[in-house]
Scaffold this active site. Sequence first.
Site, PDB file in Angstrom:
ATOM      1  N   ARG A  34       0.836  -1.203   0.000  1.00 28.59           N
ATOM      2  CA  ARG A  34       0.000   0.000   0.000  1.00 28.59           C
ATOM      3  C   ARG A  34       0.869   1.251   0.000  1.00 28.59           C
ATOM      4  O   ARG A  34       1.883   1.309   0.698  1.00 28.59           O
ATOM      5  CB  ARG A  34      -0.943   0.007   1.207  1.00 28.59           C
ATOM      6  CG  ARG A  34      -1.801  -1.238   1.239  1.00 28.59           C
ATOM      7  CD  ARG A  34      -3.189  -1.040   1.765  1.00 28.59           C
ATOM      8  NE  ARG A  34      -3.874  -2.335   1.736  1.00 28.59           N
ATOM      9  CZ  ARG A  34      -4.594  -2.784   0.716  1.00 28.59           C
ATOM     10  NH1 ARG A  34      -4.766  -2.040  -0.359  1.00 28.59           N
ATOM     11  NH2 ARG A  34      -5.155  -3.991   0.747  1.00 28.59           N
ATOM     12  N   ASP A  35       0.429   2.246  -0.800  1.00 27.08           N
ATOM     13  CA  ASP A  35       1.134   3.523  -0.819  1.00 27.08           C
ATOM     14  C   ASP A  35       1.011   4.185   0.553  1.00 27.08           C
ATOM     15  O   ASP A  35      -0.043   4.158   1.175  1.00 27.08           O
ATOM     16  CB  ASP A  35       0.550   4.431  -1.914  1.00 27.08           C
ATOM     17  CG  ASP A  35       1.474   5.585  -2.248  1.00 27.08           C
ATOM     18  OD1 ASP A  35       2.030   5.589  -3.357  1.00 27.08           O
ATOM     19  OD2 ASP A  35       1.653   6.491  -1.396  1.00 27.08           O
ATOM     20  N   ILE A  36       2.115   4.810   0.989  1.00 26.64           N
ATOM     21  CA  ILE A  36       2.128   5.435   2.323  1.00 26.64           C
ATOM     22  C   ILE A  36       1.241   6.679   2.369  1.00 26.64           C
ATOM     23  O   ILE A  36       0.777   7.067   3.438  1.00 26.64           O
ATOM     24  CB  ILE A  36       3.598   5.756   2.721  1.00 26.64           C
ATOM     25  CG1 ILE A  36       3.757   5.844   4.221  1.00 26.64           C
ATOM     26  CG2 ILE A  36       4.113   7.003   2.024  1.00 26.64           C
ATOM     27  CD1 ILE A  36       5.218   5.839   4.672  1.00 26.64           C
ATOM     28  N   ASN A  96       5.070   6.369 -13.483  1.00 27.61           N
ATOM     29  CA  ASN A  96       5.831   7.583 -13.779  1.00 27.61           C
ATOM     30  C   ASN A  96       7.292   7.230 -14.034  1.00 27.61           C
ATOM     31  O   ASN A  96       7.850   6.365 -13.358  1.00 27.61           O
ATOM     32  CB  ASN A  96       5.732   8.552 -12.594  1.00 27.61           C
ATOM     33  CG  ASN A  96       4.301   8.969 -12.316  1.00 27.61           C
ATOM     34  OD1 ASN A  96       3.557   9.252 -13.241  1.00 27.61           O
ATOM     35  ND2 ASN A  96       3.914   8.992 -11.048  1.00 27.61           N
ATOM     36  N   GLU A 104       9.195  10.012  -8.367  1.00 24.64           N
ATOM     37  CA  GLU A 104       9.821  10.348  -7.090  1.00 24.64           C
ATOM     38  C   GLU A 104      10.812   9.257  -6.666  1.00 24.64           C
ATOM     39  O   GLU A 104      11.897   9.552  -6.170  1.00 24.64           O
ATOM     40  CB  GLU A 104       8.700  10.496  -6.045  1.00 24.64           C
ATOM     41  CG  GLU A 104       9.105  10.901  -4.663  1.00 24.64           C
ATOM     42  CD  GLU A 104       7.930  10.788  -3.699  1.00 24.64           C
ATOM     43  OE1 GLU A 104       8.137  10.347  -2.570  1.00 24.64           O
ATOM     44  OE2 GLU A 104       6.797  11.133  -4.107  1.00 24.64           O
ATOM     45  N   VAL A 105      10.418   8.005  -6.839  1.00 30.40           N
ATOM     46  CA  VAL A 105      11.255   6.888  -6.390  1.00 30.40           C
ATOM     47  C   VAL A 105      11.792   6.148  -7.618  1.00 30.40           C
ATOM     48  O   VAL A 105      11.009   5.617  -8.420  1.00 30.40           O
ATOM     49  CB  VAL A 105      10.449   5.919  -5.500  1.00 30.40           C
ATOM     50  CG1 VAL A 105      11.343   4.777  -5.022  1.00 30.40           C
ATOM     51  CG2 VAL A 105       9.825   6.658  -4.310  1.00 30.40           C
ATOM     52  N   HIS A 109       7.729   1.263 -10.424  1.00 29.85           N
ATOM     53  CA  HIS A 109       6.501   0.934  -9.688  1.00 29.85           C
ATOM     54  C   HIS A 109       5.315   1.323 -10.536  1.00 29.85           C
ATOM     55  O   HIS A 109       5.323   2.324 -11.233  1.00 29.85           O
ATOM     56  CB  HIS A 109       6.439   1.617  -8.323  1.00 29.85           C
ATOM     57  CG  HIS A 109       6.717   3.084  -8.348  1.00 29.85           C
ATOM     58  ND1 HIS A 109       7.993   3.603  -8.499  1.00 29.85           N
ATOM     59  CD2 HIS A 109       5.901   4.151  -8.261  1.00 29.85           C
ATOM     60  CE1 HIS A 109       7.933   4.925  -8.488  1.00 29.85           C
ATOM     61  NE2 HIS A 109       6.679   5.293  -8.358  1.00 29.85           N
ATOM     62  N   HIS A 111       1.398   2.287 -10.056  1.00 30.26           N
ATOM     63  CA  HIS A 111       0.348   2.649  -9.102  1.00 30.26           C
ATOM     64  C   HIS A 111      -0.949   2.022  -9.601  1.00 30.26           C
ATOM     65  O   HIS A 111      -1.309   2.213 -10.777  1.00 30.26           O
ATOM     66  CB  HIS A 111       0.112   4.158  -9.074  1.00 30.26           C
ATOM     67  CG  HIS A 111       1.279   4.995  -8.644  1.00 30.26           C
ATOM     68  ND1 HIS A 111       1.347   5.609  -7.408  1.00 30.26           N
ATOM     69  CD2 HIS A 111       2.419   5.352  -9.292  1.00 30.26           C
ATOM     70  CE1 HIS A 111       2.465   6.309  -7.331  1.00 30.26           C
ATOM     71  NE2 HIS A 111       3.143   6.180  -8.451  1.00 30.26           N
TER      72      HIS A 111
HETATM   73  P1  5GP Z   1       6.153   8.305  -7.952  1.00 29.16           P
HETATM   74  O1  5GP Z   1       5.938   9.786  -7.828  1.00 29.16           O
HETATM   75  O2  5GP Z   1       7.625   7.947  -7.923  1.00 29.16           O
HETATM   76  O3  5GP Z   1       5.429   7.694  -9.093  1.00 29.16           O
HETATM   77  O4  5GP Z   1       5.463   7.682  -6.672  1.00 29.16           O
HETATM   78  C1  5GP Z   1       6.131   7.314  -5.516  1.00 29.16           C
HETATM   79  C2  5GP Z   1       5.088   6.860  -4.518  1.00 29.16           C
HETATM   80  O5  5GP Z   1       5.738   6.206  -3.450  1.00 29.16           O
HETATM   81  C3  5GP Z   1       4.274   8.019  -3.903  1.00 29.16           C
HETATM   82  O6  5GP Z   1       2.891   7.803  -4.170  1.00 29.16           O
HETATM   83  C4  5GP Z   1       4.606   7.933  -2.408  1.00 29.16           C
HETATM   84  O7  5GP Z   1       3.500   8.223  -1.582  1.00 29.16           O
HETATM   85  C5  5GP Z   1       5.084   6.495  -2.258  1.00 29.16           C
HETATM   86  N1  5GP Z   1       6.059   6.302  -1.196  1.00 29.16           N
HETATM   87  C6  5GP Z   1       7.159   7.050  -0.954  1.00 29.16           C
HETATM   88  N2  5GP Z   1       7.845   6.557   0.087  1.00 29.16           N
HETATM   89  C7  5GP Z   1       7.163   5.468   0.501  1.00 29.16           C
HETATM   90  C8  5GP Z   1       7.392   4.522   1.559  1.00 29.16           C
HETATM   91  O8  5GP Z   1       8.361   4.580   2.305  1.00 29.16           O
HETATM   92  N3  5GP Z   1       6.473   3.518   1.676  1.00 29.16           N
HETATM   93  C9  5GP Z   1       5.387   3.424   0.859  1.00 29.16           C
HETATM   94  N4  5GP Z   1       4.548   2.409   1.069  1.00 29.16           N
HETATM   95  N5  5GP Z   1       5.149   4.300  -0.146  1.00 29.16           N
HETATM   96  C10 5GP Z   1       6.031   5.303  -0.307  1.00 29.16           C
END
Ligand code: 5GP
Length: 126
Positions: A34-36, A96, A104-105, A109, A111
Amino acid sequence: MAYTYDDQNIFAKILRGEIPNTTVLETDHTLAFRDIEPQAPVHVLVIPKGAYVSYDHFAAQASDAEIVDFTRAIAKICQMEDITLDDNDGFRMISNAGAHGVQEVPHLHVHILGGRRMGRMVQPAG
Ligand code: 5GP
């Protein structure tokens, strides 16, 4: 094509068990949790266990076994979360990549978002 993978990213740490997560599904090659900061009633992140930065990296260089496992895991999650089109209301899937994708990460991944109507697909750049 050479992709650079940073093994200090948050999802690499989750895969190594250094950071906790709320697991939805784990298979041989895939982890879903699950997303945080959930943006919808259902907000699951699906990641390959392998070191891939983005979907294009994964699609180009992952093994057939990894790709099949990842894809089937997504089907299973949609069923588990009751968001399939089989008697349910559907979902949105987003991956993304890089600066323009506002990633961001830097570990691939997907979503999976569901449980409410999602609105416009792409917002004006902010
Ligand atoms: P991006 O912007 O890279 O597509 O999305 C990164 C997602 O990772 C964001 O929706 C953010 O809330 C989620 N996220 C960031 N850090 C963590 C974490 O430590 N644990 C979890 N479960 N989700 C995270």
